[in-house]
Design a protein around this motif. Sequence first.
Motif, PDB file in Angstrom:
ATOM      1  N   GLY A  11      44.467   5.328 -16.628  1.00 16.53           N
ATOM      2  CA  GLY A  11      43.274   6.160 -16.517  1.00 16.53           C
ATOM      3  C   GLY A  11      43.385   7.081 -15.337  1.00 16.53           C
ATOM      4  O   GLY A  11      44.279   6.986 -14.506  1.00 16.53           O
ATOM      5  N   GLY A  12      42.430   7.999 -15.240  1.00 15.70           N
ATOM      6  CA  GLY A  12      42.412   8.911 -14.118  1.00 15.70           C
ATOM      7  C   GLY A  12      43.207  10.159 -14.399  1.00 15.70           C
ATOM      8  O   GLY A  12      44.003  10.228 -15.327  1.00 15.70           O
ATOM      9  N   ARG A  13      42.960  11.161 -13.582  1.00 16.76           N
ATOM     10  CA  ARG A  13      43.714  12.410 -13.711  1.00 16.76           C
ATOM     11  C   ARG A  13      44.954  12.317 -12.845  1.00 16.76           C
ATOM     12  O   ARG A  13      44.868  12.050 -11.657  1.00 16.76           O
ATOM     13  CB  ARG A  13      42.842  13.589 -13.263  1.00 16.76           C
ATOM     14  CG  ARG A  13      41.620  13.776 -14.135  1.00 16.76           C
ATOM     15  CD  ARG A  13      40.997  15.149 -13.904  1.00 16.76           C
ATOM     16  NE  ARG A  13      40.653  15.383 -12.515  1.00 16.76           N
ATOM     17  CZ  ARG A  13      39.497  15.016 -11.994  1.00 16.76           C
ATOM     18  NH1 ARG A  13      38.607  14.378 -12.727  1.00 16.76           N
ATOM     19  NH2 ARG A  13      39.219  15.269 -10.742  1.00 16.76           N
ATOM     20  N   LYS A  39      35.567   0.209  -9.167  1.00  9.12           N
ATOM     21  CA  LYS A  39      35.459   1.541  -9.768  1.00  9.12           C
ATOM     22  C   LYS A  39      36.343   2.583  -9.089  1.00  9.12           C
ATOM     23  O   LYS A  39      36.310   3.753  -9.451  1.00  9.12           O
ATOM     24  CB  LYS A  39      34.003   1.998  -9.730  1.00  9.12           C
ATOM     25  CG  LYS A  39      33.072   1.099 -10.529  1.00  9.12           C
ATOM     26  CD  LYS A  39      31.637   1.571 -10.428  1.00  9.12           C
ATOM     27  CE  LYS A  39      30.695   0.657 -11.204  1.00  9.12           C
ATOM     28  NZ  LYS A  39      29.273   1.091 -11.092  1.00  9.12           N
ATOM     29  N   ASN A  43      39.874   8.949  -8.960  1.00 11.11           N
ATOM     30  CA  ASN A  43      39.459   9.295 -10.320  1.00 11.11           C
ATOM     31  C   ASN A  43      40.154   8.400 -11.345  1.00 11.11           C
ATOM     32  O   ASN A  43      41.056   8.827 -12.071  1.00 11.11           O
ATOM     33  CB  ASN A  43      39.749  10.772 -10.588  1.00 11.11           C
ATOM     34  CG  ASN A  43      38.940  11.668  -9.681  1.00 11.11           C
ATOM     35  OD1 ASN A  43      37.721  11.564  -9.616  1.00 11.11           O
ATOM     36  ND2 ASN A  43      39.617  12.541  -8.938  1.00 11.11           N
ATOM     37  N   VAL A  44      39.727   7.148 -11.366  1.00 16.69           N
ATOM     38  CA  VAL A  44      40.307   6.172 -12.287  1.00 16.69           C
ATOM     39  C   VAL A  44      39.388   5.961 -13.472  1.00 16.69           C
ATOM     40  O   VAL A  44      38.190   6.231 -13.408  1.00 16.69           O
ATOM     41  CB  VAL A  44      40.563   4.827 -11.578  1.00 16.69           C
ATOM     42  CG1 VAL A  44      41.474   5.008 -10.385  1.00 16.69           C
ATOM     43  CG2 VAL A  44      39.245   4.176 -11.158  1.00 16.69           C
ATOM     44  N   ARG A  45      39.968   5.484 -14.569  1.00 21.63           N
ATOM     45  CA  ARG A  45      39.200   4.978 -15.689  1.00 21.63           C
ATOM     46  C   ARG A  45      39.441   3.482 -15.763  1.00 21.63           C
ATOM     47  O   ARG A  45      40.524   3.006 -15.451  1.00 21.63           O
ATOM     48  CB  ARG A  45      39.618   5.646 -17.008  1.00 21.63           C
ATOM     49  CG  ARG A  45      39.223   7.112 -17.101  1.00 21.63           C
ATOM     50  CD  ARG A  45      39.398   7.635 -18.528  1.00 21.63           C
ATOM     51  NE  ARG A  45      40.782   7.522 -18.980  1.00 21.63           N
ATOM     52  CZ  ARG A  45      41.680   8.498 -18.873  1.00 21.63           C
ATOM     53  NH1 ARG A  45      41.353   9.641 -18.297  1.00 21.63           N
ATOM     54  NH2 ARG A  45      42.914   8.327 -19.326  1.00 21.63           N
ATOM     55  N   GLY A  46      38.431   2.759 -16.177  1.00 25.58           N
ATOM     56  CA  GLY A  46      38.587   1.324 -16.191  1.00 25.58           C
ATOM     57  C   GLY A  46      38.332   0.757 -14.806  1.00 25.58           C
ATOM     58  O   GLY A  46      37.596   1.336 -14.002  1.00 25.58           O
ATOM     59  N   THR A  47      38.958  -0.359 -14.502  1.00 24.49           N
ATOM     60  CA  THR A  47      38.720  -1.035 -13.233  1.00 24.49           C
ATOM     61  C   THR A  47      40.019  -1.205 -12.459  1.00 24.49           C
ATOM     62  O   THR A  47      41.115  -1.137 -13.028  1.00 24.49           O
ATOM     63  CB  THR A  47      38.088  -2.421 -13.463  1.00 24.49           C
ATOM     64  OG1 THR A  47      38.991  -3.219 -14.247  1.00 24.49           O
ATOM     65  CG2 THR A  47      36.744  -2.294 -14.169  1.00 24.49           C
TER      66      THR A  47
END
Length: 369
Positions: free
Chosen positions: A24-26, A84, A129-133
């Motif tokens: 995740g994340g950019r 987060k 800028n992550v997605r998930g944990t």
Amino acid sequence: MRRSPWIPIFVLLAIGLYFAPREGGRAIDFNLNLNPLPQLESSLKLPADVETLFKKSRPATIRVEQVGNDGSQSIGTGFFIDSKGTFLTAYHVIEDGGHVNVTTLSGMRFTANVVGFDVARDIAVLKANVRGTVPFLPVARNEPALRSPILAIGNSHEQFLQPRLGRVLQYDARAYKFDFPQGTVMTSAPLAPGDSGGPIINTAGEAVGVVSYIQLANSDLTPLANSDDVQTVASFAVPVTRDDEIFNAVLNGEKRDVPVMGVTESNHAELYDVEGAVIGNVTPSGPADRAGLRAERFLPRRDAGGELTRRFSADVIVAVNGERVRDFNDMAFKIRSQRIGDTVTLTVMREGKQIDVAVKLAARKALEN
């Protein structure tokens, strides 16, 4: 038949998509960092309990890279404090602006944005800028006990997230330089440039501090902002606890700068036979400039033989709000004890005459923009 030039391009794109980050994340957006990923190294030989603590804590720590607008790059350390992607680091690691990127233990890279900071305390909170944990270190409720063992994790000596062991030596340590954080925790951990912003971890696996600066063998202090090899006598961390007012203010988005008046110290201070802060330069249109303080200058004079020479002339601040000033460092300490927007009265020696000058203090960043 001529082969289509698009085929190898599509192949390269497919390979790139296959190896693209999936956590995740950019992945750094367009502020590309072409440095290779740091290589994982085997850790030092650690006692079994420390090895367990290190393996548990290491995934929550990160390498922090700031790519300045001028192309310069600095490397420090940070650590996640929630799942987060919120993380803590030292303010001086990210203070130059530009892009901030982080690298996790798993090799994932993300961009990050500043949430809040406190310049005097030398701490900053950012959001990757992550997605998930992500794994994180809980912030302790209390400071560690004196002489208790601590673990630091950092990126010095071109290593990647390696352990540094030590003990708590002192609380409420006072730095003798005005632009270093006061009230820090002194430890014996052998830290070096690249470790700034990393966690100080207690035996319960909680973060109790943010690495800020070190004392070298020659007694100099350094904020770990260069890559020179150093011999560390002591290391200093800004204490953080869950109930700390400043930590919570920064976590909630406050951006706390320090008050300044826009002056620098003269390089020729030893030539002036007077106790006080000898002014070298005055920031144009800054508070000191608007108040009429003068930058150091050369004035013509004739020596005993009649030959025309030049001499230095500078304003010397000898008191702040009536309190005597020993030198520039002492003066800057007194200014930092004020608030942005306060008006201070300076007692200034100018060409042998004493005058009072009122200066309204401004935020440091306002003078840099």
